[in-house]
Design a protein around this motif. Structure first.
Motif, PDB file in Angstrom:
ATOM      1  N   UNK A 256      80.257  21.009  41.036  1.00  0.00           N
ATOM      2  CA  UNK A 256      78.740  21.172  41.389  1.00  0.00           C
ATOM      3  C   UNK A 256      78.176  19.652  41.359  1.00  0.00           C
ATOM      4  N   UNK A 257      78.399  19.111  40.183  1.00  0.00           N
ATOM      5  CA  UNK A 257      77.787  17.406  40.087  1.00  0.00           C
ATOM      6  C   UNK A 257      78.394  16.628  41.182  1.00  0.00           C
ATOM      7  N   UNK A 258      79.676  16.712  41.490  1.00  0.00           N
ATOM      8  CA  UNK A 258      80.276  15.872  42.489  1.00  0.00           C
ATOM      9  C   UNK A 258      79.365  16.130  43.811  1.00  0.00           C
ATOM     10  N   UNK A 259      79.318  17.254  44.201  1.00  0.00           N
ATOM     11  CA  UNK A 259      78.579  17.816  45.381  1.00  0.00           C
ATOM     12  C   UNK A 259      77.175  17.372  45.433  1.00  0.00           C
ATOM     13  N   UNK A 260      76.456  17.431  44.166  1.00  0.00           N
ATOM     14  CA  UNK A 260      75.112  16.797  44.041  1.00  0.00           C
ATOM     15  C   UNK A 260      75.247  15.462  44.267  1.00  0.00           C
ATOM     16  N   UNK A 261      76.217  14.648  43.711  1.00  0.00           N
ATOM     17  CA  UNK A 261      75.740  13.200  43.759  1.00  0.00           C
ATOM     18  C   UNK A 261      76.484  12.884  45.192  1.00  0.00           C
ATOM     19  N   UNK A 262      77.160  13.489  45.872  1.00  0.00           N
ATOM     20  CA  UNK A 262      77.467  13.326  47.422  1.00  0.00           C
ATOM     21  C   UNK A 262      76.329  13.444  48.242  1.00  0.00           C
ATOM     22  N   UNK A 263      75.603  14.666  47.983  1.00  0.00           N
ATOM     23  CA  UNK A 263      74.241  14.874  48.694  1.00  0.00           C
ATOM     24  C   UNK A 263      73.266  13.740  48.592  1.00  0.00           C
ATOM     25  N   UNK A 264      73.068  13.186  47.468  1.00  0.00           N
ATOM     26  CA  UNK A 264      72.317  12.068  47.154  1.00  0.00           C
ATOM     27  C   UNK A 264      72.932  10.707  47.802  1.00  0.00           C
ATOM     28  N   UNK A 265      74.058  10.736  47.776  1.00  0.00           N
ATOM     29  CA  UNK A 265      74.641   9.532  48.375  1.00  0.00           C
ATOM     30  C   UNK A 265      74.279   9.624  49.880  1.00  0.00           C
ATOM     31  N   UNK A 266      74.558  10.681  50.476  1.00  0.00           N
ATOM     32  CA  UNK A 266      74.258  10.750  52.038  1.00  0.00           C
ATOM     33  C   UNK A 266      72.472  10.533  52.102  1.00  0.00           C
ATOM     34  N   UNK A 267      71.873  11.133  51.302  1.00  0.00           N
ATOM     35  CA  UNK A 267      70.303  10.997  51.518  1.00  0.00           C
ATOM     36  C   UNK A 267      70.209   9.451  51.473  1.00  0.00           C
ATOM     37  N   UNK A 268      70.626   8.840  50.422  1.00  0.00           N
ATOM     38  CA  UNK A 268      70.394   7.280  50.143  1.00  0.00           C
ATOM     39  C   UNK A 268      70.910   6.468  51.421  1.00  0.00           C
ATOM     40  N   UNK A 269      72.266   6.851  52.043  1.00  0.00           N
ATOM     41  CA  UNK A 269      72.507   6.260  52.952  1.00  0.00           C
ATOM     42  C   UNK A 269      71.731   6.460  54.367  1.00  0.00           C
ATOM     43  N   UNK A 270      71.215   7.553  54.392  1.00  0.00           N
ATOM     44  CA  UNK A 270      70.249   7.902  55.799  1.00  0.00           C
ATOM     45  C   UNK A 270      69.089   7.179  55.532  1.00  0.00           C
ATOM     46  N   UNK A 271      68.507   7.030  54.326  1.00  0.00           N
ATOM     47  CA  UNK A 271      67.530   6.061  54.239  1.00  0.00           C
ATOM     48  C   UNK A 271      67.667   4.658  54.576  1.00  0.00           C
ATOM     49  N   UNK A 272      68.883   4.402  53.943  1.00  0.00           N
ATOM     50  CA  UNK A 272      69.226   2.715  54.174  1.00  0.00           C
ATOM     51  C   UNK A 272      69.352   2.714  55.755  1.00  0.00           C
ATOM     52  N   UNK A 273      69.878   3.729  56.451  1.00  0.00           N
ATOM     53  CA  UNK A 273      70.130   3.386  57.891  1.00  0.00           C
ATOM     54  C   UNK A 273      68.518   3.404  58.596  1.00  0.00           C
ATOM     55  N   UNK A 274      67.683   4.103  58.203  1.00  0.00           N
ATOM     56  CA  UNK A 274      66.281   4.230  58.604  1.00  0.00           C
ATOM     57  C   UNK A 274      65.578   2.996  58.353  1.00  0.00           C
TER      58      UNK A 274
END
Length: 158
Positions: free
Chosen positions: A62-80
């Motif tokens: 569960x923790x790894x899934x949460x970390x991956x989700x935050x990574x995706x959010x951060x990457x999306x924001x970086x792209x924006x």
């Protein structure tokens, strides 16, 4: 009179033999009960270790899934924000800080996972306390990271 004494002696001897036989049977049953108790304790400890291992693996996933989700959010924001001018550099700095927090959480998760999985065979109450403390700390830090991301997004909306 001799017959009474003889009968009494025979009676005492029979009672003595009976007591010795009962005590050896009692000793055998005590030994058997002690062995059964030890086996039951070993089985309970093994079941507890297995349960803790399953709980830990579930939390870790569960923790790894949460970390991956935050990574995706951060990457999306970086792209924006890749096309943002210098004035918005503060946003990138805040985003980098959030990413560093995420990386720190990921490293702590890996370290604790390594410790718990290697020490699982030598489990003791202290390891359970360490695991529980880490889980609480991890959830608190993950919530702070989520709050930071929300605040970051709110800043960008106005």
């Amino acid at each position: 009179m001799k017959a009474k004494i003889f009968a009494s002696v025979v009676l005492v001897i029979l009672l003595g033999i009976g007591c010795i036989g009962c005590s050896s049977a009692t000793n055998k049953s005590l030994k058997l009960a002690n062995e059964n108790s030890k086996e039951a304790n070993l089985q309970v400890n093994q079941e507890r270790k297995d349960s803790l291992k399953v709980d830990w693996e579930t939390f870790k996933k569960d923790a790894e899934i949460a970390v991956k989700a935050r990574e995706r959010q951060i990457e999306d924001l970086k792209r924006e924000f890749s096309e943002i001018n210098k004035e918005e550099q503060k946003c990138r700095t805040a985003l980098d800080t959030l990413e560093q927090k995420k990386n720190g959480l990921q490293e702590r998760l890996a370290q604790i996972n390594k410790k718990i999985t290697t020490d699982m065979e030598h489990f003791n109450e202290n390891d359970e306390a360490i695991k529980a403390t880490f889980e609480k700390s991890f959830v608190r830090d993950m919530n702070e990271l989520i709050i930071g991301l929300r605040e970051f997004c709110k800043k960008e909306e106005y």
